[in-house]
Motif scaffolding. Structure first.
Motif, PDB file in Angstrom:
ATOM      1  N   ARG A   1     -16.660  65.105  43.113  1.00  0.00           N
ATOM      2  CA  ARG A   1     -17.097  66.345  42.470  1.00  0.00           C
ATOM      3  C   ARG A   1     -15.975  67.376  42.508  1.00  0.00           C
ATOM      4  O   ARG A   1     -15.617  67.887  43.572  1.00  0.00           O
ATOM      5  N   MET A   2     -15.400  67.657  41.330  1.00  0.00           N
ATOM      6  CA  MET A   2     -14.339  68.668  41.215  1.00  0.00           C
ATOM      7  C   MET A   2     -14.448  69.328  39.850  1.00  0.00           C
ATOM      8  O   MET A   2     -14.921  68.706  38.890  1.00  0.00           O
ATOM      9  N   PRO A   3     -14.020  70.588  39.724  1.00  0.00           N
ATOM     10  CA  PRO A   3     -14.040  71.261  38.423  1.00  0.00           C
ATOM     11  C   PRO A   3     -12.952  70.705  37.493  1.00  0.00           C
ATOM     12  O   PRO A   3     -12.042  70.004  37.942  1.00  0.00           O
ATOM     13  N   ILE A   4     -13.063  71.040  36.220  1.00  0.00           N
ATOM     14  CA  ILE A   4     -12.103  70.696  35.156  1.00  0.00           C
ATOM     15  C   ILE A   4     -12.098  69.188  34.880  1.00  0.00           C
ATOM     16  O   ILE A   4     -12.369  68.753  33.772  1.00  0.00           O
ATOM     17  N   MET A   5     -11.761  68.369  35.887  1.00  0.00           N
ATOM     18  CA  MET A   5     -11.800  66.903  35.734  1.00  0.00           C
ATOM     19  C   MET A   5     -12.216  66.304  37.066  1.00  0.00           C
ATOM     20  O   MET A   5     -11.532  66.482  38.067  1.00  0.00           O
ATOM     21  N   ASP A   6     -13.364  65.587  37.065  1.00  0.00           N
ATOM     22  CA  ASP A   6     -13.840  65.023  38.327  1.00  0.00           C
ATOM     23  C   ASP A   6     -13.093  63.737  38.678  1.00  0.00           C
ATOM     24  O   ASP A   6     -12.264  63.253  37.918  1.00  0.00           O
ATOM     25  N   GLY A   7     -13.399  63.174  39.834  1.00  0.00           N
ATOM     26  CA  GLY A   7     -12.683  62.003  40.333  1.00  0.00           C
ATOM     27  C   GLY A   7     -12.877  60.760  39.498  1.00  0.00           C
ATOM     28  O   GLY A   7     -11.950  59.952  39.339  1.00  0.00           O
ATOM     29  N   ILE A   8     -14.091  60.564  38.939  1.00  0.00           N
ATOM     30  CA  ILE A   8     -14.356  59.364  38.136  1.00  0.00           C
ATOM     31  C   ILE A   8     -13.572  59.406  36.836  1.00  0.00           C
ATOM     32  O   ILE A   8     -12.948  58.415  36.435  1.00  0.00           O
ATOM     33  N   GLU A   9     -13.578  60.568  36.156  1.00  0.00           N
ATOM     34  CA  GLU A   9     -12.818  60.691  34.913  1.00  0.00           C
ATOM     35  C   GLU A   9     -11.324  60.552  35.176  1.00  0.00           C
ATOM     36  O   GLU A   9     -10.589  59.932  34.399  1.00  0.00           O
ATOM     37  N   PHE A  10     -10.870  61.124  36.293  1.00  0.00           N
ATOM     38  CA  PHE A  10      -9.460  60.978  36.657  1.00  0.00           C
ATOM     39  C   PHE A  10      -9.098  59.497  36.833  1.00  0.00           C
ATOM     40  O   PHE A  10      -8.071  59.036  36.351  1.00  0.00           O
ATOM     41  N   ALA A  11      -9.944  58.749  37.558  1.00  0.00           N
ATOM     42  CA  ALA A  11      -9.670  57.332  37.822  1.00  0.00           C
ATOM     43  C   ALA A  11      -9.563  56.551  36.512  1.00  0.00           C
ATOM     44  O   ALA A  11      -8.701  55.670  36.368  1.00  0.00           O
ATOM     45  N   LYS A  12     -10.449  56.874  35.535  1.00  0.00           N
ATOM     46  CA  LYS A  12     -10.408  56.184  34.245  1.00  0.00           C
ATOM     47  C   LYS A  12      -9.094  56.453  33.516  1.00  0.00           C
ATOM     48  O   LYS A  12      -8.445  55.540  33.012  1.00  0.00           O
ATOM     49  N   GLN A  13      -8.698  57.747  33.474  1.00  0.00           N
ATOM     50  CA  GLN A  13      -7.467  58.093  32.755  1.00  0.00           C
ATOM     51  C   GLN A  13      -6.224  57.577  33.481  1.00  0.00           C
ATOM     52  O   GLN A  13      -5.257  57.132  32.865  1.00  0.00           O
ATOM     53  N   ALA A  14      -6.248  57.642  34.818  1.00  0.00           N
ATOM     54  CA  ALA A  14      -5.113  57.155  35.599  1.00  0.00           C
ATOM     55  C   ALA A  14      -4.922  55.661  35.389  1.00  0.00           C
ATOM     56  O   ALA A  14      -3.785  55.163  35.307  1.00  0.00           O
ATOM     57  N   ASN A  15      -6.018  54.921  35.276  1.00  0.00           N
ATOM     58  CA  ASN A  15      -5.921  53.470  35.080  1.00  0.00           C
ATOM     59  C   ASN A  15      -5.272  53.138  33.736  1.00  0.00           C
ATOM     60  O   ASN A  15      -4.542  52.153  33.620  1.00  0.00           O
ATOM     61  N   ARG A  16      -5.541  53.978  32.720  1.00  0.00           N
ATOM     62  CA  ARG A  16      -4.940  53.749  31.412  1.00  0.00           C
ATOM     63  C   ARG A  16      -3.459  54.132  31.389  1.00  0.00           C
ATOM     64  O   ARG A  16      -2.628  53.416  30.852  1.00  0.00           O
ATOM     65  N   LYS A  17      -3.154  55.292  31.985  1.00  0.00           N
ATOM     66  CA  LYS A  17      -1.794  55.833  31.889  1.00  0.00           C
ATOM     67  C   LYS A  17      -0.879  55.372  33.018  1.00  0.00           C
ATOM     68  O   LYS A  17       0.335  55.258  32.830  1.00  0.00           O
ATOM     69  N   PHE A  18      -1.442  55.148  34.193  1.00  0.00           N
ATOM     70  CA  PHE A  18      -0.640  54.771  35.366  1.00  0.00           C
ATOM     71  C   PHE A  18      -1.304  53.588  36.084  1.00  0.00           C
ATOM     72  O   PHE A  18      -1.844  53.739  37.178  1.00  0.00           O
ATOM     73  N   PRO A  19      -1.301  52.421  35.471  1.00  0.00           N
ATOM     74  CA  PRO A  19      -2.052  51.277  36.013  1.00  0.00           C
ATOM     75  C   PRO A  19      -1.578  50.810  37.393  1.00  0.00           C
ATOM     76  O   PRO A  19      -2.312  50.118  38.088  1.00  0.00           O
ATOM     77  N   ASN A  20      -0.386  51.187  37.789  1.00  0.00           N
ATOM     78  CA  ASN A  20       0.117  50.754  39.100  1.00  0.00           C
ATOM     79  C   ASN A  20      -0.366  51.642  40.240  1.00  0.00           C
ATOM     80  O   ASN A  20      -0.187  51.294  41.412  1.00  0.00           O
ATOM     81  N   VAL A  21      -0.949  52.793  39.914  1.00  0.00           N
ATOM     82  CA  VAL A  21      -1.433  53.721  40.950  1.00  0.00           C
ATOM     83  C   VAL A  21      -2.823  53.273  41.415  1.00  0.00           C
ATOM     84  O   VAL A  21      -3.712  53.008  40.605  1.00  0.00           O
ATOM     85  N   LYS A  22      -3.008  53.182  42.731  1.00  0.00           N
ATOM     86  CA  LYS A  22      -4.292  52.792  43.299  1.00  0.00           C
ATOM     87  C   LYS A  22      -5.070  54.050  43.697  1.00  0.00           C
ATOM     88  O   LYS A  22      -4.511  54.977  44.281  1.00  0.00           O
ATOM     89  N   VAL A  23      -6.374  54.044  43.388  1.00  0.00           N
ATOM     90  CA  VAL A  23      -7.219  55.216  43.621  1.00  0.00           C
ATOM     91  C   VAL A  23      -8.290  54.904  44.664  1.00  0.00           C
ATOM     92  O   VAL A  23      -8.974  53.881  44.583  1.00  0.00           O
ATOM     93  N   VAL A  24      -8.406  55.805  45.653  1.00  0.00           N
ATOM     94  CA  VAL A  24      -9.487  55.748  46.641  1.00  0.00           C
ATOM     95  C   VAL A  24     -10.399  56.949  46.376  1.00  0.00           C
ATOM     96  O   VAL A  24      -9.931  58.094  46.358  1.00  0.00           O
ATOM     97  N   VAL A  25     -11.694  56.688  46.150  1.00  0.00           N
ATOM     98  CA  VAL A  25     -12.647  57.746  45.812  1.00  0.00           C
ATOM     99  C   VAL A  25     -13.482  58.102  47.036  1.00  0.00           C
ATOM    100  O   VAL A  25     -14.027  57.218  47.711  1.00  0.00           O
TER     101      VAL A  25
END
Length: 527
Positions: free
Chosen positions: A56-80
């Protein structure tokens, strides 16, 4: 491992930083952000391995960030990270790119274990990537080596049936040389210094530098001929500037070798030739230009385009010479050679040297074909080359060519007369290993080696344990497996490279012998 912490509450970020001795555990916090958008901006500017983010975060939450990061930076690993009320929902959302879900507040050991798991995964991915890149480089280098060997083959060996030669050029992605009107120019570059040990030490850097420069110019290739030490050879397809670019490349190579390797070079530029059948003439004219260089270690360029008078060495003349050797007749060879090199021809010294070089290339090719790899052969070839380059030793050259011809004839005679035929079979095997991508039949092989095809078939099966066509397919399949390691090559490219004109038939044969289709094999070895 570089880490970014993302949470809209600064106290949470501080708490996470205090839960782990990051440096002690092998991690480094390289940035913080208060929402997903800020984190994406960070990823654009710095290298990051892991992002730990709140949901839960303003402007862009963690789930939306993870989706966009996976498309743009597939090598970055995300812990939610998520609170109790969101945890089951978040964990069941299966967002791609999310490697772990942790319940807040996070226990230190739980966070450390999650980081360890991700690090292990990242290290394994990097290891596989390095292995793949290494394999791709090896296969790419092998393809480049095949190109160089084939260009050397065209410059020195017997030119096989034109259709097959054009097909092989296309298979090796050398289409620029398939036109009958193609204009090319060869030039030869030699390193020179008074220190022989320095030449050995600088050979690899010299070769790498020359190949790198060749790659920068369209339709230019660099290759090596083992008969000429400390030398590399270039073939350049000419553009509309009619060869001016050749001198520009030569100048660039000389300057780079002198600047980076601190050594002098001598260059021989050959005459401009048209069409595949003239490649030998172009190559020899470059060598003859080089042979006119002055002794010493200062840089020189000898342009052979000025002297255009060269002996016309027709295919019929070459065929007669080959037949005299393979028919085991030194008398016929000397008679034919006298017609080419005899004093009654009223030819210049340069023209004589050119014709003698063509005969030497022909004999070297036959010696290779029949596996004549002896010190005597290499010494004779070297002595003959030296005599040709001296430009004033006609009788010595003819005598040395005759001795080399006698050596080749004896080798052929021994192979054909061997009690069990093992030598001739070994010659045929070597030929198949080298020309596996060509269209080869039992008839063409028997003609190549002047032996009855039924007898050759029987001999081959007796010594190898399989007939020649099965052996050829086996060689092709092994080569195909090597090429399939390079994902830059399409399946149809691999098919062409190993001698199949139809990718569907190639796939059928591959599956029959390997047990998988080429696509399945590639997926399995590169996953």
């Amino acid at each position: 491992m570089k880490v970014v912490i993302t949470d809209d509450e600064i106290q949470i970020r501080k708490g996470l930083k205090m839960k782990v001795d990051w440096e002690e555990e092998g991690f480094q916090i390289v940035g913080e952000a208060s929402n997903g958008k800020e984190t994406l901006d960070l990823l654009n500017s710095i290298d990051v391995d892991i992002v730990i983010t709140d949901v839960r975060m303003p402007i862009m939450d963690g789930i939306e960030f993870a989706k966009q990061a996976n498309r743009k930076f597939p090598n970055v690993k995300v812990v939610v990270l998520s609170g109790y009320s969101d945890f089951e929902y978040v964990r069941s959302s299966l967002v791609e790119g999310v490697k772990d879900y942790l319940l807040k507040p996070v226990a230190p050991d739980e966070l450390i274990h999650a980081l360890y798991r991700i690090r292990s995964e990242l290290e394994e991915e990097k290891r596989k990537k390095l292995e793949t890149e290494k394999m791709n480089k090896l296969v790419h280098n092998q393809l480049e080596e095949m190109k160089q060997q084939y260009l050397l083959h065209l410059a020195k060996e017997e030119l096989s049936e034109l259709k097959g030669t054009l097909e092989r050029l296309q298979q090796l992605q050398l289409n620029e040389f398939t036109s009958k009107d193609v204009n090319v120019q060869f030039f030869t570059i030699e390193m020179r210094t008074k220190d022989p040990q320095l030449l050995k030490e600088l050979w690899l850097p010299f070769m790498m530098l020359c190949k790198e420069i060749a790659r920068e110019y369209h339709n230019t290739y660099c290759f090596y001929d083992a008969n000429y030490t400390n030398m590399l050879h270039f073939i350049h397809r000419l553009d509309c500037d009619k060869g001016q670019q050749t001198t520009f490349i030569v100048d660039r190579v000389q300057k780079h070798v002198k600047n980076y390797l601190k050594i002098e070079t001598v260059v021989g530029i050959g005459k401009i030739v048209t069409g595949l059948k003239e490649f030998k003439s172009g190559y020899i004219s470059a060598l003859l230009s080089w042979s006119q260089s002055k002794l010493g270690t200062h840089s020189q360029v000898i342009d052979g385009t000025i002297n255009q008078e060269l002996y016309e060495f027709s295919p019929d003349v070459e065929k007669r010479l080959v037949n005299s050797i393979e028919n085991i007749s030194i008398h016929d060879f000397k008679h034919n050679m006298k017609g080419i090199l005899g004093e009654t021809n009223n030819q210049s010294m340069m023209s004589f040297s050119f014709a003698a070089s063509r005969v030497l290339f022909l004999l070297s090719s036959l010696a290779t074909k029949y596996n004549l790899d002896t010190n005597e052969r290499h010494q004779l070839i070297w002595n003959c080359q030296q005599s040709i380059w001296q430009l004033n030793t006609q009788h010595t050259v003819i005598d040395q060519l005759s001795k080399l011809a006698e050596l080749v004839i004896k080798k052929i005679q021994d192979a054909r007369c061997s009690s069990n035929g093992s030598e001739i079979v070994e010659n045929v095997r070597e030929y198949l290993n080298k020309h596996y991508a060509s269209e080869i039949s039992l008839t063409s092989l028997s003609e190549q080696f002047h032996i009855n095809n039924a007898y050759l078939s029987e001999l081959f099966k007796q010594h190898v344990g399989q007939n020649f066509s099965d052996y050829l397919i086996q060689v092709r399949m092994e080569k195909a497996k090597e090429f399939l390691l390079d994902r830059q090559l399409k399946i149809i490219d691999v098919a062409y490279l190993v001698g199949f004109s139809n990718s569907g038939y190639f796939s059928t044969v591959f599956k029959k012998h390997i047990g998988k289709t080429p696509a399945e094999f590639r997926k399995e070895i590169t996953k």
